[in-house]
Design a protein around this motif. Structure first.
Motif, PDB file in Angstrom:
ATOM      1  N   LEU A 196      41.299  21.453  82.349  1.00  0.00           N
ATOM      2  CA  LEU A 196      42.434  22.155  82.143  1.00  0.00           C
ATOM      3  C   LEU A 196      43.500  22.093  82.954  1.00  0.00           C
ATOM      4  O   LEU A 196      44.679  22.399  82.601  1.00  0.00           O
ATOM      5  CB  LEU A 196      41.624  23.358  80.379  1.00  0.00           C
ATOM      6  N   MET A 197      42.740  22.777  83.482  1.00  0.00           N
ATOM      7  CA  MET A 197      43.476  24.060  84.585  1.00  0.00           C
ATOM      8  C   MET A 197      44.996  22.432  85.178  1.00  0.00           C
ATOM      9  O   MET A 197      45.533  23.100  86.274  1.00  0.00           O
ATOM     10  CB  MET A 197      42.588  24.378  85.653  1.00  0.00           C
ATOM     11  N   ALA A 198      44.158  21.066  85.578  1.00  0.00           N
ATOM     12  CA  ALA A 198      45.180  20.154  85.713  1.00  0.00           C
ATOM     13  C   ALA A 198      45.238  19.406  84.743  1.00  0.00           C
ATOM     14  O   ALA A 198      46.097  18.067  84.970  1.00  0.00           O
ATOM     15  CB  ALA A 198      43.783  19.477  86.666  1.00  0.00           C
ATOM     16  N   THR A 230      51.834  37.641  74.504  1.00  0.00           N
ATOM     17  CA  THR A 230      52.553  36.754  75.126  1.00  0.00           C
ATOM     18  C   THR A 230      53.661  36.643  74.360  1.00  0.00           C
ATOM     19  O   THR A 230      53.905  36.177  73.544  1.00  0.00           O
ATOM     20  CB  THR A 230      52.090  35.434  76.101  1.00  0.00           C
ATOM     21  N   GLY A 231      54.595  36.553  75.103  1.00  0.00           N
ATOM     22  CA  GLY A 231      56.102  35.934  74.338  1.00  0.00           C
ATOM     23  C   GLY A 231      56.184  37.122  73.380  1.00  0.00           C
ATOM     24  O   GLY A 231      56.132  38.101  73.433  1.00  0.00           O
ATOM     25  N   THR A 232      56.549  36.610  71.756  1.00  0.00           N
ATOM     26  CA  THR A 232      56.748  37.170  70.731  1.00  0.00           C
ATOM     27  C   THR A 232      54.692  37.429  69.379  1.00  0.00           C
ATOM     28  O   THR A 232      55.148  37.502  69.226  1.00  0.00           O
ATOM     29  CB  THR A 232      57.534  36.917  70.216  1.00  0.00           C
ATOM     30  N   GLY A 233      53.995  36.856  70.192  1.00  0.00           N
ATOM     31  CA  GLY A 233      53.349  36.608  70.185  1.00  0.00           C
ATOM     32  C   GLY A 233      51.727  36.985  70.839  1.00  0.00           C
ATOM     33  O   GLY A 233      52.006  37.368  71.584  1.00  0.00           O
ATOM     34  N   PHE A 234      50.362  36.371  70.157  1.00  0.00           N
ATOM     35  CA  PHE A 234      49.536  36.684  70.715  1.00  0.00           C
ATOM     36  C   PHE A 234      48.543  35.343  71.223  1.00  0.00           C
ATOM     37  O   PHE A 234      48.680  34.763  70.246  1.00  0.00           O
ATOM     38  CB  PHE A 234      48.067  37.626  69.870  1.00  0.00           C
ATOM     39  N   SER A 235      48.882  34.385  71.798  1.00  0.00           N
ATOM     40  CA  SER A 235      47.819  33.566  72.237  1.00  0.00           C
ATOM     41  C   SER A 235      46.327  33.493  72.639  1.00  0.00           C
ATOM     42  O   SER A 235      46.198  34.258  72.995  1.00  0.00           O
ATOM     43  CB  SER A 235      48.174  32.904  73.394  1.00  0.00           C
ATOM     44  N   ASP A 236      45.764  32.173  71.939  1.00  0.00           N
ATOM     45  CA  ASP A 236      44.504  32.893  71.507  1.00  0.00           C
ATOM     46  C   ASP A 236      43.750  32.788  72.752  1.00  0.00           C
ATOM     47  O   ASP A 236      43.051  33.136  72.872  1.00  0.00           O
ATOM     48  CB  ASP A 236      43.649  30.887  70.765  1.00  0.00           C
ATOM     49  N   ILE A 237      43.273  31.883  73.681  1.00  0.00           N
ATOM     50  CA  ILE A 237      43.212  31.864  75.105  1.00  0.00           C
ATOM     51  C   ILE A 237      43.940  31.457  76.184  1.00  0.00           C
ATOM     52  O   ILE A 237      45.168  30.633  76.598  1.00  0.00           O
ATOM     53  CB  ILE A 237      41.624  30.466  74.718  1.00  0.00           C
ATOM     54  N   VAL A 238      43.892  32.442  77.017  1.00  0.00           N
ATOM     55  CA  VAL A 238      44.415  32.410  78.710  1.00  0.00           C
ATOM     56  C   VAL A 238      44.266  31.489  79.935  1.00  0.00           C
ATOM     57  O   VAL A 238      42.726  33.197  79.934  1.00  0.00           O
ATOM     58  CB  VAL A 238      45.560  33.124  78.880  1.00  0.00           C
ATOM     59  N   ILE A 239      43.838  31.104  80.628  1.00  0.00           N
ATOM     60  CA  ILE A 239      42.897  30.799  82.185  1.00  0.00           C
ATOM     61  C   ILE A 239      44.895  30.937  83.135  1.00  0.00           C
ATOM     62  O   ILE A 239      44.709  29.835  83.134  1.00  0.00           O
ATOM     63  CB  ILE A 239      42.579  29.699  81.852  1.00  0.00           C
ATOM     64  N   ILE A 286      47.310  28.216  79.077  1.00  0.00           N
ATOM     65  CA  ILE A 286      47.716  28.356  77.439  1.00  0.00           C
ATOM     66  C   ILE A 286      46.950  27.697  76.583  1.00  0.00           C
ATOM     67  O   ILE A 286      47.903  26.734  76.268  1.00  0.00           O
ATOM     68  CB  ILE A 286      49.001  29.492  77.061  1.00  0.00           C
ATOM     69  N   LEU A 287      46.467  28.165  76.005  1.00  0.00           N
ATOM     70  CA  LEU A 287      45.554  27.580  74.862  1.00  0.00           C
ATOM     71  C   LEU A 287      45.698  27.786  73.138  1.00  0.00           C
ATOM     72  O   LEU A 287      45.270  29.552  72.820  1.00  0.00           O
ATOM     73  CB  LEU A 287      44.342  27.066  75.515  1.00  0.00           C
ATOM     74  N   GLY A 300      51.317  24.473  78.522  1.00  0.00           N
ATOM     75  CA  GLY A 300      50.604  25.092  77.015  1.00  0.00           C
ATOM     76  C   GLY A 300      49.982  23.788  76.248  1.00  0.00           C
ATOM     77  O   GLY A 300      49.835  22.644  76.162  1.00  0.00           O
ATOM     78  N   ILE A 301      48.881  23.831  75.874  1.00  0.00           N
ATOM     79  CA  ILE A 301      47.798  23.194  75.315  1.00  0.00           C
ATOM     80  C   ILE A 301      47.771  23.613  74.055  1.00  0.00           C
ATOM     81  O   ILE A 301      46.992  24.827  74.017  1.00  0.00           O
ATOM     82  CB  ILE A 301      46.804  22.940  76.164  1.00  0.00           C
TER      83      ILE A 301
END
Length: 607
Positions: free
Chosen positions: A467-469, A523-532, A542-543, A584-585
């Motif tokens: 994912l990080m790649a 993050t931004g104007t909302g809440f992202s599910d998962i961030v590594i 960003i997942l 962004g995934i």
């Protein structure tokens, strides 16, 4: 609740239980069938799970039969222990009078336990066996002072006894190891022959937990199964062989797995194996419903009967429902002495779990999707069909073994039991017996998802790297594979389930790689599910996760997830911090499959 009931948890000496007036569930009614019947069972092997009363029952047999070596004919010890104790044991009844006259206190008894025989390597285990054999030589040392014995037998006895005491620490030497193995294989026949000559009475030989050295040999750091099997086979052959001297009255052996008849006891004479469903001994080990009800009533705990049954009932031995005695005694002790009536998983912390743990740690079969599904069915209270396996050797759980082999071991070791109406041979139906074992299953399941399981842990590390790649093709294949292995379709009805699944994978692995890991971060104007977040590498993933019902809609769900990343501007926070790579995934889930859509490096799109 009665506080006057005495429980000696962990005490497996029959005389101590009786003499201290501790609680005892009477199993003496089985003595007549075992020791004086027309069934012609000369040697009996009892197969039961750990902590089901095997050691106490075998010690009861020893105490009942054992001759007074200093004064043969004196049965006062047994009379006090079994008859005149005020307990009204079955064997004290008038209908057992002839039996007592013929059997009670009439036989020399050689009893040995292999329960603690183990070692990281072969020589260490042999040293433990020599220690056990040395205790027998000490017990029967009086034979060396008898004029009835041949001088050569006395000389050999003393030589072997001295070896056990003085050479045990030298078994790492090749010649000492060979001599030790020879003594282990011949000590019991030698002592038995001398006892027979001394008293003119046949000998009873008792071996408790015969298979522990074999189990420990399999899981040892340097496995030595074949070498240990050779010792046990030689020992049993010399004791129970068909052409032995006429000193053997009966052999009584206990163990956990039904391995023995094909291998260890090949040369045994009239050896009969009594498994959990073999009459007339289905109630000999463990507590029946009637015995359990009386136990609870005696403790003033009858009002807890329903709860106790949920936790400790459920084993099916033949047509009987059997409770685990260790768990019941431990529960009653806690309730009467500590006022703690909350059921606890007593048994699972004491049984031999090494083989089970090795399977979950090493076998690819423990990660097979179909097998995981069966495990989940069991944990949901459902029955599962398996083919019952008979072992000629202990399965090597370091390598690949089948689910049926594993479950047969679970059946023998007490983790599952036969379902009502199931056949008990060949094709059988099994289930988890009670809440105590369900607790254990859940703990074992945690191993599959934890850092201590190398298979699961390595998969998680690999996924983080992918994912990080932004290697979404391989990441999609890996996640789909893990979904099929670890998730049951019955548990995929909620998006939060997939969220928890991904958290369980990524949180552990990200921390290992020293990445920051966040859930529902603003993050931004909302809440992202998962961030590594790898600050050192100026890379972030960003997942966003979405779930759909139909497989054909899985890609659209992933597209919807990526649109949310754009619409709510999840990337802006990291772009403003001058990150070089912001991926962004979106991941769409449906049942046991997933689709991944990547927006690529959002830094490049802004530029």
């Amino acid at each position: 609740m009665s506080k006057d009931v005495l429980f000696l948890t962990g005490i497996e000496d029959f005389s101590t239980v009786i003499e201290k007036n501790a609680y005892y569930v009477d199993k003496t009614s089985y003595l007549k069938e075992l020791l004086m019947s027309d069934s012609e069972v000369m040697n009996a092997l009892f197969i039961r799970p750990r902590r089901f009363g095997k050691t106490l029952n075998l010690d009861m047999i020893r105490q009942f039969c054992r001759l007074n070596y200093q004064n043969p004919g004196d049965k006062s010890y047994q009379q006090k222990l079994f008859v005149d104790n005020g307990r009204n044991l079955a064997v004290a009844g008038d209908d057992y009078k002839e039996f007592r006259e013929k059997i009670m206190g009439e036989f020399p008894v050689i009893s040995i336990s292999f329960k603690t025989v183990e070692g990281a390597f072969f020589q260490q285990a042999v040293s433990q066996l020599i220690y056990k054999v040395g205790l027998l030589y000490d017990e029967f040392l009086f034979l060396t002072e008898s004029s009835k014995q041949d001088p050569s037998d006395i000389e050999n006895f003393i030589k072997n006894k001295d070896f056990c005491k003085t050479q045990k620490s030298k078994i790492h030497q090749a010649d000492k190891l060979v001599e030790a193995i020879d003594i282990i294989g011949t000590a019991i026949p030698q002592i038995a022959s001398m006892l027979y000559k001394e008293y003119g009475r046949k000998v009873i030989v008792i071996i408790d937990e015969y298979d522990v050295p074999l189990q420990k040999a399999v899981i040892a750091k340097e496995p030595y199964y074949d070498d240990m099997l050779s010792i046990i086979r030689t020992l049993s052959g010399n004791i129970f062989k068909k052409d032995n001297e006429p000193w053997l009255y009966k052999g009584i052996v206990s163990g956990c797995l039904r391995v023995a008849h094909q291998s260890e006891f090949t040369d045994a004479n009239n050896f009969t194996t009594f498994g959990m469903n073999d009459e007339p001994y289905t109630g000999f080990f463990g507590f029946t419903e009637k015995e359990t009800e009386k136990l609870l009533a005696d403790c003033g705990l009858s009002d807890k009967e329903s709860e106790v049954k949920e936790w400790y009932d459920g084993y099916r031995f033949g047509n009987k429902h059997i409770f685990c005695p260790w768990s019941l005694i431990s529960y009653c002790y806690a309730a009467t002495q500590k006022d703690n009536t909350v059921p606890q998983p007593f048994w699972v912390n004491t049984s031999g779990n090494d083989l089970i743990t090795m399977f979950t740690d090493n076998s690819m079969e423990s990660h097979n999707a179909e097998n995981i599904d069966k495990l989940q069915k069991l944990m949901e209270g459902e029955n599962v069909d398996i083919s019952l396996m008979e072992f000629t050797t202990y399965p090597d759980l370091r390598n690949r073994v089948s689910f049926d082999v594993f479950m047969t071991m679970m059946l023998h070791t007490g983790y599952v039991t036969f379902a009502e109406g199931s056949d008990t041979s060949d094709k059988v139906t099994i289930r988890i017996p009670n809440l105590e074992i369900l607790y254990c299953f859940n703990k074992k399941r945690e191993l599959l998802f934890g850092q201590n399981n190398p298979y699961w842990y390595n998969q998680a590390l690999k996924l983080v790297d992918l994912l990080m790649a932004n290697n979404t093709d391989e990441a999609q294949m890996l996640i789909s594979s893990m979904l099929k292995e670890f998730l049951s379709i019955r548990n995929t009805g909620d998006e939060l389930y997939y969220h928890g699944f991904m958290i369980g994978i990524l949180g552990l692995a990200a921390a290992t790689k020293n990445f920051e890991y966040h859930e529902e971060i603003e993050t931004g104007t909302g809440f992202s599910d998962i961030v590594i977040d790898s600050f050192d590498n100026k890379t972030v993933c960003i997942l966003e996760l979405k779930k759909t019902e139909k497989l054909e809609d899985c890609y659209d769900a992933a597209q919807t997830a990526t649109k949310q990343i754009i619409q709510k501007d999840y990337a802006s926070k990291f772009i403003s911090r001058r990150y070089k790579k912001v991926y962004g995934i979106g991941i769409g889930f449906a049942k046991k499959s997933c689709e991944i859509v990547s927006l690529g490096n959002l830094v490049e799109k802004v530029c």
